[in-house]
Design a protein around this motif. Structure first.
Motif, PDB file in Angstrom:
ATOM      1  N   ALA A   1       0.830  -1.204   0.000  1.00 21.18           N
ATOM      2  CA  ALA A   1       0.000   0.000   0.000  1.00 21.18           C
ATOM      3  C   ALA A   1       0.864   1.254   0.000  1.00 21.18           C
ATOM      4  O   ALA A   1       0.574   2.224  -0.718  1.00 21.18           O
ATOM      5  CB  ALA A   1      -0.933  -0.017   1.206  1.00 21.18           C
ATOM      6  N   GLN A   2       1.924   1.255   0.797  1.00 23.35           N
ATOM      7  CA  GLN A   2       2.787   2.425   0.875  1.00 23.35           C
ATOM      8  C   GLN A   2       3.495   2.681  -0.454  1.00 23.35           C
ATOM      9  O   GLN A   2       3.587   3.826  -0.914  1.00 23.35           O
ATOM     10  CB  GLN A   2       3.821   2.244   1.990  1.00 23.35           C
ATOM     11  N   LYS A   3       3.978   1.628  -1.087  1.00 21.54           N
ATOM     12  CA  LYS A   3       4.640   1.788  -2.384  1.00 21.54           C
ATOM     13  C   LYS A   3       3.652   2.265  -3.447  1.00 21.54           C
ATOM     14  O   LYS A   3       4.002   3.076  -4.313  1.00 21.54           O
ATOM     15  CB  LYS A   3       5.294   0.470  -2.806  1.00 21.54           C
ATOM     16  N   ALA A   4       2.417   1.750  -3.397  1.00 17.90           N
ATOM     17  CA  ALA A   4       1.405   2.178  -4.363  1.00 17.90           C
ATOM     18  C   ALA A   4       1.105   3.660  -4.208  1.00 17.90           C
ATOM     19  O   ALA A   4       0.858   4.365  -5.191  1.00 17.90           O
ATOM     20  CB  ALA A   4       0.135   1.352  -4.201  1.00 17.90           C
ATOM     21  N   THR A   5       1.129   4.137  -2.968  1.00 16.71           N
ATOM     22  CA  THR A   5       0.914   5.565  -2.714  1.00 16.71           C
ATOM     23  C   THR A   5       2.115   6.385  -3.162  1.00 16.71           C
ATOM     24  O   THR A   5       1.975   7.399  -3.863  1.00 16.71           O
ATOM     25  CB  THR A   5       0.654   5.804  -1.219  1.00 16.71           C
ATOM     26  N   ASP A   6       3.303   5.940  -2.776  1.00 16.62           N
ATOM     27  CA  ASP A   6       4.515   6.729  -3.027  1.00 16.62           C
ATOM     28  C   ASP A   6       4.859   6.839  -4.507  1.00 16.62           C
ATOM     29  O   ASP A   6       5.355   7.872  -4.957  1.00 16.62           O
ATOM     30  CB  ASP A   6       5.700   6.113  -2.276  1.00 16.62           C
ATOM     31  N   CYS A   7       4.603   5.770  -5.278  1.00 12.32           N
ATOM     32  CA  CYS A   7       5.012   5.816  -6.683  1.00 12.32           C
ATOM     33  C   CYS A   7       4.118   6.725  -7.514  1.00 12.32           C
ATOM     34  O   CYS A   7       4.497   7.157  -8.605  1.00 12.32           O
ATOM     35  CB  CYS A   7       5.057   4.415  -7.278  1.00 12.32           C
ATOM     36  N   GLY A   8       2.924   7.043  -7.015  1.00  8.97           N
ATOM     37  CA  GLY A   8       2.033   7.968  -7.720  1.00  8.97           C
ATOM     38  C   GLY A   8       1.565   7.466  -9.065  1.00  8.97           C
ATOM     39  O   GLY A   8       1.149   8.261  -9.926  1.00  8.97           O
ATOM     40  N   ALA A   9       1.594   6.153  -9.280  1.00 10.78           N
ATOM     41  CA  ALA A   9       1.253   5.604 -10.591  1.00 10.78           C
ATOM     42  C   ALA A   9      -0.200   5.817 -10.962  1.00 10.78           C
ATOM     43  O   ALA A   9      -0.543   5.873 -12.143  1.00 10.78           O
ATOM     44  CB  ALA A   9       1.580   4.111 -10.616  1.00 10.78           C
ATOM     45  N   LEU A  10      -1.083   5.933  -9.975  1.00 14.42           N
ATOM     46  CA  LEU A  10      -2.518   5.980 -10.249  1.00 14.42           C
ATOM     47  C   LEU A  10      -3.126   7.365 -10.028  1.00 14.42           C
ATOM     48  O   LEU A  10      -4.343   7.501  -9.966  1.00 14.42           O
ATOM     49  CB  LEU A  10      -3.233   4.936  -9.385  1.00 14.42           C
ATOM     50  N   GLY A  11      -2.272   8.382  -9.915  1.00 18.07           N
ATOM     51  CA  GLY A  11      -2.780   9.738  -9.805  1.00 18.07           C
ATOM     52  C   GLY A  11      -2.276  10.454  -8.561  1.00 18.07           C
ATOM     53  O   GLY A  11      -1.803   9.830  -7.609  1.00 18.07           O
ATOM     54  N   GLN A  12      -2.391  11.758  -8.594  1.00 20.01           N
ATOM     55  CA  GLN A  12      -1.992  12.576  -7.462  1.00 20.01           C
ATOM     56  C   GLN A  12      -3.045  12.507  -6.351  1.00 20.01           C
ATOM     57  O   GLN A  12      -4.233  12.384  -6.631  1.00 20.01           O
ATOM     58  CB  GLN A  12      -1.798  14.031  -7.906  1.00 20.01           C
ATOM     59  N   GLU A  13      -2.578  12.575  -5.125  1.00 19.34           N
ATOM     60  CA  GLU A  13      -3.450  12.528  -3.945  1.00 19.34           C
ATOM     61  C   GLU A  13      -4.305  11.259  -3.929  1.00 19.34           C
ATOM     62  O   GLU A  13      -5.437  11.255  -3.468  1.00 19.34           O
ATOM     63  CB  GLU A  13      -4.336  13.774  -3.877  1.00 19.34           C
ATOM     64  N   VAL A  14      -3.748  10.199  -4.488  1.00 12.85           N
ATOM     65  CA  VAL A  14      -4.367   8.876  -4.415  1.00 12.85           C
ATOM     66  C   VAL A  14      -3.603   8.089  -3.359  1.00 12.85           C
ATOM     67  O   VAL A  14      -2.422   7.799  -3.523  1.00 12.85           O
ATOM     68  CB  VAL A  14      -4.325   8.148  -5.771  1.00 12.85           C
ATOM     69  N   ASN A  15      -4.263   7.764  -2.278  1.00 10.01           N
ATOM     70  CA  ASN A  15      -3.603   7.114  -1.151  1.00 10.01           C
ATOM     71  C   ASN A  15      -4.159   5.705  -0.948  1.00 10.01           C
ATOM     72  O   ASN A  15      -5.370   5.479  -1.055  1.00 10.01           O
ATOM     73  CB  ASN A  15      -3.812   7.927   0.133  1.00 10.01           C
TER      74      ASN A  15
ATOM     75  N   THR B   1      13.109  -8.058 -14.748  1.00  7.58           N
ATOM     76  CA  THR B   1      11.786  -8.460 -14.258  1.00  7.58           C
ATOM     77  C   THR B   1      11.040  -7.249 -13.701  1.00  7.58           C
ATOM     78  O   THR B   1      11.639  -6.253 -13.312  1.00  7.58           O
ATOM     79  CB  THR B   1      11.905  -9.541 -13.181  1.00  7.58           C
ATOM     80  N   THR B   2       9.724  -7.357 -13.641  1.00  9.59           N
ATOM     81  CA  THR B   2       8.852  -6.235 -13.293  1.00  9.59           C
ATOM     82  C   THR B   2       8.576  -6.189 -11.791  1.00  9.59           C
ATOM     83  O   THR B   2       8.130  -7.191 -11.215  1.00  9.59           O
ATOM     84  CB  THR B   2       7.516  -6.359 -14.046  1.00  9.59           C
ATOM     85  N   THR B   3       8.809  -5.049 -11.167  1.00 14.31           N
ATOM     86  CA  THR B   3       8.518  -4.884  -9.746  1.00 14.31           C
ATOM     87  C   THR B   3       7.063  -4.458  -9.559  1.00 14.31           C
ATOM     88  O   THR B   3       6.356  -4.132 -10.511  1.00 14.31           O
ATOM     89  CB  THR B   3       9.439  -3.844  -9.111  1.00 14.31           C
ATOM     90  N   TRP B   4       6.624  -4.431  -8.314  1.00 12.47           N
ATOM     91  CA  TRP B   4       5.270  -4.014  -7.956  1.00 12.47           C
ATOM     92  C   TRP B   4       4.986  -2.606  -8.476  1.00 12.47           C
ATOM     93  O   TRP B   4       3.943  -2.362  -9.099  1.00 12.47           O
ATOM     94  CB  TRP B   4       5.125  -4.097  -6.447  1.00 12.47           C
ATOM     95  N   CYS B   5       5.900  -1.674  -8.250  1.00 15.21           N
ATOM     96  CA  CYS B   5       5.669  -0.292  -8.703  1.00 15.21           C
ATOM     97  C   CYS B   5       5.652  -0.208 -10.225  1.00 15.21           C
ATOM     98  O   CYS B   5       4.839   0.528 -10.806  1.00 15.21           O
ATOM     99  CB  CYS B   5       6.739   0.632  -8.128  1.00 15.21           C
ATOM    100  N   GLU B   6       6.533  -0.937 -10.879  1.00 13.57           N
ATOM    101  CA  GLU B   6       6.549  -0.936 -12.347  1.00 13.57           C
ATOM    102  C   GLU B   6       5.263  -1.544 -12.903  1.00 13.57           C
ATOM    103  O   GLU B   6       4.753  -1.082 -13.936  1.00 13.57           O
ATOM    104  CB  GLU B   6       7.770  -1.717 -12.839  1.00 13.57           C
ATOM    105  N   HIS B   7       4.751  -2.544 -12.230  1.00 13.52           N
ATOM    106  CA  HIS B   7       3.472  -3.121 -12.642  1.00 13.52           C
ATOM    107  C   HIS B   7       2.356  -2.081 -12.569  1.00 13.52           C
ATOM    108  O   HIS B   7       1.546  -1.943 -13.497  1.00 13.52           O
ATOM    109  CB  HIS B   7       3.124  -4.317 -11.753  1.00 13.52           C
ATOM    110  N   LEU B   8       2.294  -1.341 -11.471  1.00 13.73           N
ATOM    111  CA  LEU B   8       1.261  -0.322 -11.330  1.00 13.73           C
ATOM    112  C   LEU B   8       1.421   0.782 -12.365  1.00 13.73           C
ATOM    113  O   LEU B   8       0.424   1.324 -12.870  1.00 13.73           O
ATOM    114  CB  LEU B   8       1.313   0.267  -9.917  1.00 13.73           C
ATOM    115  N   GLU B   9       2.660   1.126 -12.710  1.00 17.96           N
ATOM    116  CA  GLU B   9       2.899   2.149 -13.727  1.00 17.96           C
ATOM    117  C   GLU B   9       2.354   1.721 -15.083  1.00 17.96           C
ATOM    118  O   GLU B   9       1.834   2.534 -15.839  1.00 17.96           O
ATOM    119  CB  GLU B   9       4.408   2.419 -13.842  1.00 17.96           C
ATOM    120  N   ARG B  10       2.474   0.426 -15.386  1.00 15.83           N
ATOM    121  CA  ARG B  10       2.072  -0.055 -16.700  1.00 15.83           C
ATOM    122  C   ARG B  10       0.617  -0.508 -16.733  1.00 15.83           C
ATOM    123  O   ARG B  10      -0.127  -0.224 -17.671  1.00 15.83           O
ATOM    124  CB  ARG B  10       2.981  -1.210 -17.119  1.00 15.83           C
TER     125      ARG B  10
END
Length: 590
Positions: free
Chosen positions: A492-506, A560-569
């Motif tokens: 959850a923290q990485k998904a928030t920090d990477c900002g892959a899904l938009g700004q102010e998305v926590n 190989t694809t990391t969790w954050c890279e997966h969310l980015e793509r």
């Protein structure tokens, strides 16, 4: 059929809390002839599988005796040994005889295990339910009997919950040291193996490595999520090798002939969009072969020219991008392995089989929590492959990244834009959809401290290519793979920090309640497998790799694809909608 399922589901809602922690657990039959605590397979397999490893591991595994084949029944001598073990444990814990059933129930029949019985419905775990009873008849019987049983349910619930808690503590006390030893030994072996692969991989040129790959490779279930990833990675390697060969030929100004790589993509429907998309990758390399994975004769014809095979098996009986698991799902997956063994045995050109399988088993068989059906079925297929004498490498995969976003609630319009990334769409394009600002949840089955291994499904192709390149080292071995080792809150923290899904998305992490999936397991077979995974992870399971092991794999395979890279793509997109489609909307609020 749906009415039958919901009658069973209604009854399940009444019985569930009593069964969720006990009836869904299996207390396996202790045997005097045991299996390895690390693999759950026979010692002959262990000797092959763990060759070239440390003496400490060899000492651990030499205590394992060969198992007796073709007999699942508990013999008289084994029953006496089991009763003797009960008495010793009761004395150790200072329990009186009245508490015996609470701690050590009688050994149930082997045929009640999910992987052994023909119907996965949870009620068939109960000894009182005949295994040959069909679901409509079972629903009718329970509907008639439920008024008489209802008054006893509250007491039954309390008793079963207390009993299960007690059993859990006793099993972990009894088998915990063996589990910890097996886990640490396996992780140590994996690090040694990966270090050897790193050394070999970087001591040889790329062209030299690629030249070691077989010229004809077959991939079963090629249009599925796993199969597509493997085919695409192998095609990419073949095209790179062609380019390298052409450059060398031009530089040397000669006409040396280079063997053409051929990928046999086995699938049920070669005319499907998913199959045609694979063919379009490289028409001169990919050959589509019509073949059902449970048809041994068709498989043997398809595999005749193959020098190597990537074997995929699944509970899913639907086409690519869809999901359909039946109540006989365990049999379906084991039958795929059985058909393959019959087809591949004695093939003249076959040099290696890579099986995309589950994490290794670390608990001994006498540990009382039954593994999830997809693990148990894959472990059974492993045994079949070894017994057939095939040159096998076990590629031990872990949960896919997308599994942890299936239940994330998002606005309906964004969900509609994402859709299902079906067979033909499993490509490299970005499908991310940014979300409105707000709070969202990453949902999984386990407490905050549980560490998941995670990977991208298409990375199975890169790992398969590596296994084919290093067949001499990896035949008879396991290779556990992952690109992340994260807890739920870390996801959850990485998904928030990477900002892959938009700004102010926590994002925050939310553990799913066990009763939810165990209730649904009475209605839909998919949730037998999902609740089984939740049970296994919550009640003692651990994945194969720690953080250090995953970092070492990243050194070996940095692409190989990391969790954050997966969310980015991918964002929250899915290859196959499973839980998201099957779950009633109200349950997604938990």
């Amino acid at each position: 059929m749906m009415m039958t399922q919901y009658l069973l589901g209604g009854f399940a809602a009444l019985m569930l809390m009593s069964m969720s922690h006990s009836v869904t657990a299996f207390v396996p039959t202790p045997k005097t002839k045991t299996r390895s605590p690390m693999t759950g397979t026979s010692s002959s397999f262990t000797a092959l599988f763990y060759r070239n490893h440390s003496m400490a591991t060899a000492d651990l595994l030499t205590t394992v005796s060969p198992r007796k084949k073709k007999s699942n029944k508990l013999e008289d001598g084994e029953t006496n040994n089991y009763r003797s073990l009960q008495k010793k444990q009761l004395k150790k814990h200072q329990l009186n005889p009245q508490d015996a059933l609470k701690m050590y129930p009688s050994p149930p029949a082997e045929e009640r295990r999910e992987v052994n019985r023909p119907n996965l419905h949870p009620l068939f775990k109960l000894e009182m339910i005949p295994l040959n009873l069909n679901l409509p008849m079972l629903a009718a019987v329970l509907t008639v009997a439920s008024p008489a049983l209802l008054p006893w349910f509250p007491l039954f619930v309390l008793w079963r919950k207390a009993r299960w808690s007690y059993l859990q503590d006793s099993w972990k006390e009894q088998h915990g040291p063996a589990f910890e030893q097996a886990l640490q030994q396996y992780r140590k072996q994996q690090k040694v193996l990966v270090q050897r692969l790193i050394q070999e991989r970087y001591s040889n040129s790329i062209n030299n490595r690629r030249s070691k790959m077989p010229n004809v490779i077959a991939v079963t279930m090629a249009t599925g999520q796993e199969g597509q990833g493997v085919v695409k990675a192998l095609v990419a390697e073949a095209l790179k090798q062609q380019d390298g060969n052409n450059n060398n030929s031009n530089n040397n100004n000669n006409n040396h002939h280079h063997h053409q790589r051929t990928i046999l993509a086995l699938c049920r429907n070669p005319t499907s969009a998913a199959a045609q998309a694979l063919k379009a990758l490289a028409p001169d390399i990919v050959q589509l072969v019509q073949c059902d994975s449970t048809d041994a004769q068709a498989l043997r014809r398809a595999l005749q020219p193959a020098q190597a095979v990537y074997l995929a098996t699944t509970l899913n009986q639907a086409n690519a991008g869809q999901w359909n698991m039946n109540w006989d799902g365990g049999d379906y997956q084991v039958n795929q392995g059985r058909a393959f063994c019959q087809a591949a045995s004695g093939l003249p050109h076959l040099q290696q089989v890579i099986y995309g399988t589950a994490p290794t088993r670390k608990w001994p068989l006498s540990f009382g929590v039954e593994p999830p059906i997809h693990y148990a079925a894959k472990w059974r297929v492993e045994e079949l492959l070894v017994e057939a004498g095939l040159p096998v490498t076990f590629l031990r995969k872990c949960p896919y990244h997308e599994n942890f976003t299936k239940l994330t609630q998002i606005p309906q319009t964004e969900m509609a834009q994402m859709g299902v990334q079906g067979g033909a769409g499993f490509g490299g394009a970005t499908r991310k959809v940014e979300l409105p600002a707000g709070e969202y949840a990453i949902k999984a089955f386990t407490p905050n401290e549980f560490v998941y291994n995670m990977m991208d499904p298409r990375d199975a192709g890169q790992w398969a290519a590596l296994c084919f390149e290093h067949a001499e080292l990896l035949i008879g071995q396991s290779l556990s793979v992952a690109s992340d080792a994260l807890t739920g809150p870390e996801m959850a923290q990485k998904a928030t920090d990477c900002g892959a899904l938009g700004q102010e998305v926590n994002f925050s992490y939310k553990q799913q309640p066990r009763w939810l999936f165990e209730s649904l397991a009475f209605v839909e077979p998919t949730f037998v497998y999902i609740s089984g995974l939740q049970r296994w992870n919550c009640d003692g399971g651990q994945y194969d790799l720690d953080t250090e092991g995953v970092e070492l794999l990243r050194e070996l395979m940095p692409t190989t694809t990391t969790w954050c890279e997966h969310l980015e793509r991918e964002g929250l997109g899915q290859f196959t909608e499973t839980m998201a489609d099957l779950l009633p909307d109200i349950t997604k609020r938990f």
